[in-house]
Motif scaffolding. Structure first.
Motif, short mmCIF file in Angstrom:
data_model
loop_
_atom_site.label_atom_id
_atom_site.label_comp_id
_atom_site.label_asym_id
_atom_site.label_seq_id
_atom_site.Cartn_x
_atom_site.Cartn_y
_atom_site.Cartn_z
N LEU A 177 34.10 59.75 56.95
CA LEU A 177 35.14 59.28 56.05
C LEU A 177 36.05 58.33 56.82
CD1 LEU A 177 34.61 62.58 55.40
CD2 LEU A 177 36.02 61.93 53.46
N ASN A 178 36.38 57.23 56.19
CA ASN A 178 37.11 56.18 56.87
C ASN A 178 38.51 55.96 56.30
OD1 ASN A 178 35.03 55.19 58.76
ND2 ASN A 178 33.93 54.70 56.87
N CYS A 179 39.37 55.43 57.16
CA CYS A 179 40.76 55.22 56.78
C CYS A 179 41.31 54.04 57.59
CB CYS A 179 41.54 56.50 57.06
SG CYS A 179 43.30 56.43 56.68
N ASP A 180 42.04 53.16 56.95
CA ASP A 180 42.67 52.04 57.64
C ASP A 180 44.17 52.08 57.42
OD1 ASP A 180 39.85 50.57 56.39
OD2 ASP A 180 40.24 50.48 58.53
N MET A 234 53.08 51.03 64.31
CA MET A 234 54.07 51.97 64.86
C MET A 234 53.77 53.42 64.52
SD MET A 234 55.88 49.89 66.48
CE MET A 234 57.27 50.88 67.00
N PHE A 235 52.78 53.67 63.68
CA PHE A 235 52.43 55.06 63.40
C PHE A 235 52.01 55.74 64.71
CE2 PHE A 235 53.14 54.99 59.12
CZ PHE A 235 52.32 54.17 58.36
N ASP A 236 52.45 56.98 64.89
CA ASP A 236 52.14 57.65 66.15
C ASP A 236 51.37 58.96 65.98
OD1 ASP A 236 55.62 58.72 66.67
OD2 ASP A 236 54.15 59.19 65.11
N TYR A 237 51.07 59.28 64.73
CA TYR A 237 50.39 60.56 64.50
C TYR A 237 49.56 60.40 63.24
CZ TYR A 237 50.12 65.72 64.59
OH TYR A 237 49.71 67.01 64.69
N PHE A 238 48.33 60.89 63.29
CA PHE A 238 47.42 60.72 62.17
C PHE A 238 46.79 62.06 61.82
CE2 PHE A 238 47.60 56.14 62.35
CZ PHE A 238 47.94 55.90 63.68
N LEU A 239 46.61 62.28 60.54
CA LEU A 239 46.12 63.58 60.08
C LEU A 239 45.08 63.40 58.99
CD1 LEU A 239 49.54 63.44 59.95
CD2 LEU A 239 49.19 65.89 60.09
N TRP A 240 44.25 64.42 58.86
CA TRP A 240 43.34 64.52 57.73
C TRP A 240 43.64 65.82 57.00
CZ3 TRP A 240 40.02 60.96 55.79
CH2 TRP A 240 39.69 59.87 56.61
N TYR A 241 43.66 65.72 55.67
CA TYR A 241 43.87 66.87 54.82
C TYR A 241 42.68 66.99 53.88
CZ TYR A 241 48.80 67.06 56.14
OH TYR A 241 49.97 67.19 56.83
N LEU A 271 40.09 57.60 66.56
CA LEU A 271 41.15 56.63 66.32
C LEU A 271 40.86 55.35 67.10
CD1 LEU A 271 43.93 55.83 65.17
CD2 LEU A 271 44.96 56.91 67.19
N ASN A 272 40.85 54.24 66.39
CA ASN A 272 40.69 52.91 67.00
C ASN A 272 41.96 52.12 66.72
OD1 ASN A 272 40.13 50.19 67.56
ND2 ASN A 272 37.97 50.41 67.03
N LYS A 273 42.88 52.16 67.68
CA LYS A 273 44.19 51.55 67.44
C LYS A 273 44.11 50.04 67.31
CE LYS A 273 46.08 53.72 70.83
NZ LYS A 273 47.02 54.09 71.90
N SER A 274 43.22 49.41 68.05
CA SER A 274 43.14 47.95 67.97
C SER A 274 42.69 47.51 66.59
CB SER A 274 42.19 47.40 69.04
OG SER A 274 40.89 47.92 68.86
N ALA A 275 41.84 48.33 65.96
CA ALA A 275 41.36 48.00 64.62
C ALA A 275 42.21 48.65 63.55
CB ALA A 275 39.91 48.44 64.46
N LYS A 276 43.17 49.48 63.95
CA LYS A 276 44.01 50.25 63.01
C LYS A 276 43.10 51.02 62.05
CE LYS A 276 48.08 47.25 63.11
NZ LYS A 276 47.52 46.01 63.67
N HIS A 277 42.22 51.78 62.62
CA HIS A 277 41.20 52.48 61.85
C HIS A 277 41.01 53.88 62.41
CE1 HIS A 277 37.47 52.91 59.52
NE2 HIS A 277 36.98 53.49 60.59
#
Lengths: 111, 110
Positions: free
Chosen positions: B21-24, B29-36, B66-72
């Motif tokens: 499952l993908n997300c962009d 500046m986001f510093d935390y990412f979650l899946w629900y 997490l791929n920060k350069s791609a924001k993905h």
């Protein structure tokens, strides 16, 4: 550990009526959130409390929506008067720090 | 302005195979990412998270990349099980404020 409680679970009202939702967060969680989730979309933040103070209410339609969190525990969200586009699931979440725990939501239908 | 996007509304996978499952996101500046994960008539439940200082976090069958350069970011479920069938939301946060994608409905076929 008891989860986040919300009531009612379902509510049907006519447009221009008022409605209130209640949330009881997990004990000890300082942060409380109200989200609106319209069908087919992700949750959208309406208001965020830290204890009983408002941290962010920038997306709360303040002409018709209001929320309070007395004593930094329970919270109520009110809509007055309701519009058709307010039909959605209203989710309450609480957080100790980082992450969130969601309640089951209240499904509101405005006819 | 949607800061977190899930471009696939649905995904169908055979039991035992991998679900991705993908997300962009747009805000660097986001510093935390979650899946629900969300079942019908229930609120979202936390699945897995990752800090912006990491590029991978694994928890059993679930791995978030997490791929920060791609924001993905992506969620991998291996092996997929029928009980994984649900709607999956990704979320990004900064200062304890969360932004959600629109969700991907995963169907795992037996």
């Amino acid at each position: 550990e008891a989860g986040v409680a919300q009531s009612p679970r379902y509510k049907i009202i006519e447009k221009r009526q008022s409605v209130a939702f209640w949330c009881n967060p997990i004990s000890g969680h300082a942060t409380l959130y109200w989200y609106q989730q319209i069908l087919g979309q992700g949750p959208k933040l309406l208001i965020q409390f830290q204890n009983n103070g408002v941290v962010d209410d920038s997306q709360l339609p303040k002409d018709r929506f209001s929320a309070e969190r007395l004593k930094g525990v329970d919270s109520t969200l009110k809509i007055q008067p309701a519009k058709l586009e307010d039909s959605a699931v209203y989710l309450c979440a609480s957080s100790p720090s980082g992450g969130q725990y969601f309640g089951p939501g209240t499904r509101l239908t405005v006819t | 302005d949607q800061q977190v996007k899930q471009n696939s509304p649905s995904l169908s996978v055979q039991e035992g195979r991998i679900s991705i499952l993908n997300c962009d996101y747009t805000n660097s500046m986001f510093d935390y990412f979650l899946w629900y994960k969300k079942y019908p008539a229930e609120g979202p439940t936390f699945l897995i998270s990752i800090s912006s200082i990491k590029d991978k976090n694994e928890d059993g069958r679930f791995t978030v990349f997490l791929n920060k350069s791609a924001k993905h970011l992506s969620l991998h479920i291996v092996p997929s099980q029928p009980g994984d069938s649900a709607v999956y939301f990704c979320a990004a946060s900064r200062f304890n404020k969360f932004y959600f994608g629109s969700g991907t409905k995963l169907n795992v076929k037996p």
